[in-house]
Design a protein around this motif. Structure first.
Motif, PDB file in Angstrom:
ATOM      1  N   ALA A   1       0.870  -1.312   0.137  1.00  0.00           N
ATOM      2  CA  ALA A   1      -0.171  -0.046   0.027  1.00  0.00           C
ATOM      3  C   ALA A   1       1.036   1.401   0.125  1.00  0.00           C
TER       4      ALA A   1
ATOM      5  N   ILE B   1      -0.100  -1.445  -6.128  1.00  0.00           N
ATOM      6  CA  ILE B   1      -1.524  -2.067  -6.587  1.00  0.00           C
ATOM      7  C   ILE B   1      -2.647  -0.929  -5.982  1.00  0.00           C
ATOM      8  N   VAL B   2      -2.293  -0.087  -4.868  1.00  0.00           N
ATOM      9  CA  VAL B   2      -3.456   0.359  -4.175  1.00  0.00           C
ATOM     10  C   VAL B   2      -4.169   1.495  -5.397  1.00  0.00           C
TER      11      VAL B   2
ATOM     12  N   LYS C   1      -6.293  -0.407  -7.760  1.00  0.00           N
ATOM     13  CA  LYS C   1      -7.533  -0.976  -7.260  1.00  0.00           C
ATOM     14  C   LYS C   1      -8.771  -0.106  -7.004  1.00  0.00           C
TER      15      LYS C   1
ATOM     16  N   TYR D   1      -5.802   6.446   2.335  1.00  0.00           N
ATOM     17  CA  TYR D   1      -6.862   5.649   1.339  1.00  0.00           C
ATOM     18  C   TYR D   1      -8.346   6.685   1.196  1.00  0.00           C
TER      19      TYR D   1
ATOM     20  N   PHE E   1     -11.275 -10.491  -2.506  1.00  0.00           N
ATOM     21  CA  PHE E   1     -10.091 -11.383  -1.989  1.00  0.00           C
ATOM     22  C   PHE E   1     -11.092 -12.344  -0.906  1.00  0.00           C
TER      23      PHE E   1
ATOM     24  N   SER F   1     -10.460 -17.259  -1.308  1.00  0.00           N
ATOM     25  CA  SER F   1      -9.561 -17.443  -0.110  1.00  0.00           C
ATOM     26  C   SER F   1     -10.411 -18.250   0.964  1.00  0.00           C
TER      27      SER F   1
ATOM     28  N   GLU G   1      -2.827 -17.622  -6.738  1.00  0.00           N
ATOM     29  CA  GLU G   1      -2.596 -17.666  -5.499  1.00  0.00           C
ATOM     30  C   GLU G   1      -2.974 -19.087  -4.838  1.00  0.00           C
TER      31      GLU G   1
ATOM     32  N   TYR H   1      -2.100 -17.954   1.764  1.00  0.00           N
ATOM     33  CA  TYR H   1      -1.767 -16.741   2.270  1.00  0.00           C
ATOM     34  C   TYR H   1      -1.664 -16.824   3.739  1.00  0.00           C
TER      35      TYR H   1
ATOM     36  N   LEU I   1       1.459  -8.467 -10.114  1.00  0.00           N
ATOM     37  CA  LEU I   1       2.177  -7.877  -9.009  1.00  0.00           C
ATOM     38  C   LEU I   1       3.768  -7.664  -9.176  1.00  0.00           C
TER      39      LEU I   1
ATOM     40  N   ASP J   1       2.102 -14.288   0.876  1.00  0.00           N
ATOM     41  CA  ASP J   1       1.342 -15.187   0.014  1.00  0.00           C
ATOM     42  C   ASP J   1       2.018 -15.519  -1.191  1.00  0.00           C
TER      43      ASP J   1
ATOM     44  N   VAL K   1       0.564 -14.722  -4.450  1.00  0.00           N
ATOM     45  CA  VAL K   1      -0.455 -14.045  -5.344  1.00  0.00           C
ATOM     46  C   VAL K   1       0.587 -13.646  -6.642  1.00  0.00           C
TER      47      VAL K   1
ATOM     48  N   VAL L   1      -3.725  -9.750  -9.577  1.00  0.00           N
ATOM     49  CA  VAL L   1      -5.118  -9.403  -9.062  1.00  0.00           C
ATOM     50  C   VAL L   1      -6.146  -9.194 -10.362  1.00  0.00           C
TER      51      VAL L   1
HETATM   52  O1  LIG Z   1      -4.019  -6.348  -3.974  1.00  0.00           O
HETATM   53  S1  LIG Z   1      -3.127  -6.394  -2.644  1.00  0.00           S
HETATM   54  O2  LIG Z   1      -1.756  -6.507  -2.627  1.00  0.00           O
HETATM   55  C1  LIG Z   1      -3.751  -7.720  -1.594  1.00  0.00           C
HETATM   56  C2  LIG Z   1      -4.462  -7.559  -0.649  1.00  0.00           C
HETATM   57  C3  LIG Z   1      -5.197  -8.652  -0.070  1.00  0.00           C
HETATM   58  C4  LIG Z   1      -4.834  -9.777  -0.313  1.00  0.00           C
HETATM   59  C5  LIG Z   1      -3.776 -10.077  -1.454  1.00  0.00           C
HETATM   60  C6  LIG Z   1      -3.493  -8.953  -2.317  1.00  0.00           C
HETATM   61  C7  LIG Z   1      -3.338 -11.403  -1.868  1.00  0.00           C
HETATM   62  N1  LIG Z   1      -3.753 -12.314  -0.790  1.00  0.00           N
HETATM   63  C8  LIG Z   1      -5.171 -12.376  -0.555  1.00  0.00           C
HETATM   64  C9  LIG Z   1      -5.565 -13.319   0.607  1.00  0.00           C
HETATM   65  F1  LIG Z   1      -6.752 -13.569   0.464  1.00  0.00           F
HETATM   66  C10 LIG Z   1      -5.305 -10.989   0.474  1.00  0.00           C
HETATM   67  N2  LIG Z   1      -3.663  -5.010  -1.927  1.00  0.00           N
HETATM   68  C11 LIG Z   1      -2.642  -4.781  -0.887  1.00  0.00           C
HETATM   69  C12 LIG Z   1      -2.343  -3.241  -0.981  1.00  0.00           C
HETATM   70  S2  LIG Z   1      -3.980  -2.293  -0.895  1.00  0.00           S
HETATM   71  C13 LIG Z   1      -4.795  -3.252  -2.306  1.00  0.00           C
HETATM   72  C14 LIG Z   1      -4.934  -4.706  -2.185  1.00  0.00           C
END
Ligand SMILES: O=S(=O)(c1ccc2c(c1)CN[C@@H](CF)C2)N1CCSCC1
Ligand SMILES: C[S@@+](CC[C@H](N)C(=O)[O-])C[C@H]1O[C@@H](n2cnc3c(N)ncnc32)[C@H](O)[C@@H]1O
Length: 273
Positions: free
Chosen positions: A35, A43-44, A47, A117, A174, A178, A211, A214, A251, A260, A262, A265
């Motif tokens: 983040a 990635i923040v 998304k 955020y 997520f 999961s 993934e 995690y 990523l 994790d 992953v 996304v």
């Molecule tokens: O996409 S993330 O890197 C992210 C955020 C949450 C998760 C993952 C990745 C991968 N593992 C998931 C397990 F369920 C949870 N991200 C983290 C920063 S804010 C936006 C989301």
């Protein structure tokens, strides 16, 4: 046998979640490097931009937005709270519902400062970053409740949680991959949450690609059903959704931080037929 396997797989997943630690989970995923609002390839921003665009491009409307499997996070409703008068947050675990109540009550009882955020989404909305306090107040105003959910039940929410016509929009991040022991359970869960959505309502789904596990806390290794884009699209179609848009983020290597495995996304905007 299949039926027995189904129950054992879901029960095993529920057992894995007993050790889930909201504070650790937030620290692993919602603080730098993952983040980092200063990084262009973080990635923040990606998304939050996907969610902002999806909620504001004119086709998503109504009264009630439901977030499925909220966990201890709020980023997923920061754009939606400006579009819907009612936002229902949900999670399987009381520890997560308690974390969300802590933020809602605004008495310092939560484990992450969501200000960056809130400020970023204000910027996406063309507002000054200092409007984040207004956005926080708006979100606290529209959140109507924080309730239990189980996506493996044909009725994931209590019968009185929703109006008879259902939700106008679902968001889920997520969660399904999961909490599902395999692809069939993921697809069934998609169908279960679809029953909460009115016909013509929208689903905004964010999830992990590739993934297989995690960490939900120190030493709390949780299995994840590894998905690829084709499987996500096939499961949506099988569960009665029409895909509007699929976007994918890969990523960067330095964001693979060991919590994790992953690799990417996905962001889906779909409509319930
Ligand atoms: O996409 S993330 O890197 C992210 C955020 C949450 C998760 C993952 C990745 C991968 N593992 C998931 C397990 F369920 C949870 N991200 C983290 C920063 S804010 C936006 C989301
Ligand atoms: C990886 S976390 C996602 C949290 C949050 N939505 C995010 O974007 O980071 C998965 C969430 O699913 C919840 N969960 C576990 N089992 C579930 C079930 N059977 N039905 C719905 N949610 C479940 C967990 O409590 C956890 O909060």
């Amino acid at each position: 046998m299949e039926g027995k396997g189904k129950v054992n797989g879901v029960a095993a997943m529920a057992a894995c979640y007993q050790g889930f630690d909201p504070a650790a989970y937030l620290q692993y995923n919602y603080t730098p490097p993952r983040a980092d609002f200063e990084r262009k390839d973080s990635i923040v921003p990606w998304k939050l931009a996907c969610l902002h665009r999806a909620f504001t491009e004119g086709d998503v409307r109504g009264e009630l937005l439901v977030d499925i499997g909220s966990g201890p996070t709020l980023y997923q409703v920061l754009s939606g709270c400006e579009v819907f008068n009612k936002v229902l947050l949900t999670d399987f675990l009381e520890v997560n519902r308690q974390e969300l109540r802590g933020w809602l009550e605004d008495e310092g009882g939560c484990n992450l400062d969501w200000t960056p955020y809130l400020q970023h989404v204000c910027k996406l909305e063309g507002r000054r970053p200092s409007a984040w306090t207004e956005k926080a107040a708006k979100l606290r105003q529209v959140i109507t409740d924080i309730v239990p959910v189980d996506v493996h039940r044909p009725q994931p929410l209590a019968l009185d949680a929703l109006p008879s016509e259902g939700a106008d929009c679902l968001v889920s991040c997520f969660c399904l991959e999961s909490v599902s022991p395999d692809l069939a359970a993921f697809t069934r869960a998609l169908g279960h949450i679809g029953r909460l959505l009115r016909t013509g309502g929208h689903l905004l789904l964010i999830g992990a690609l590739g993934e297989s596990y995690y960490f939900g806390g120190p030493g709390v290794r949780i299995p994840v059903v590894p998905l690829n884009e084709a499987q996500v699209c096939a499961s949506l179609k099988e569960s009665g959704y029409t895909l509007i848009r699929l976007e994918v983020y890969t990523l960067p290597q330095d964001m693979r931080v060991g919590v994790d495995d992953v690799s990417g996304v996905f962001f889906v905007k779909a409509i319930k037929e």
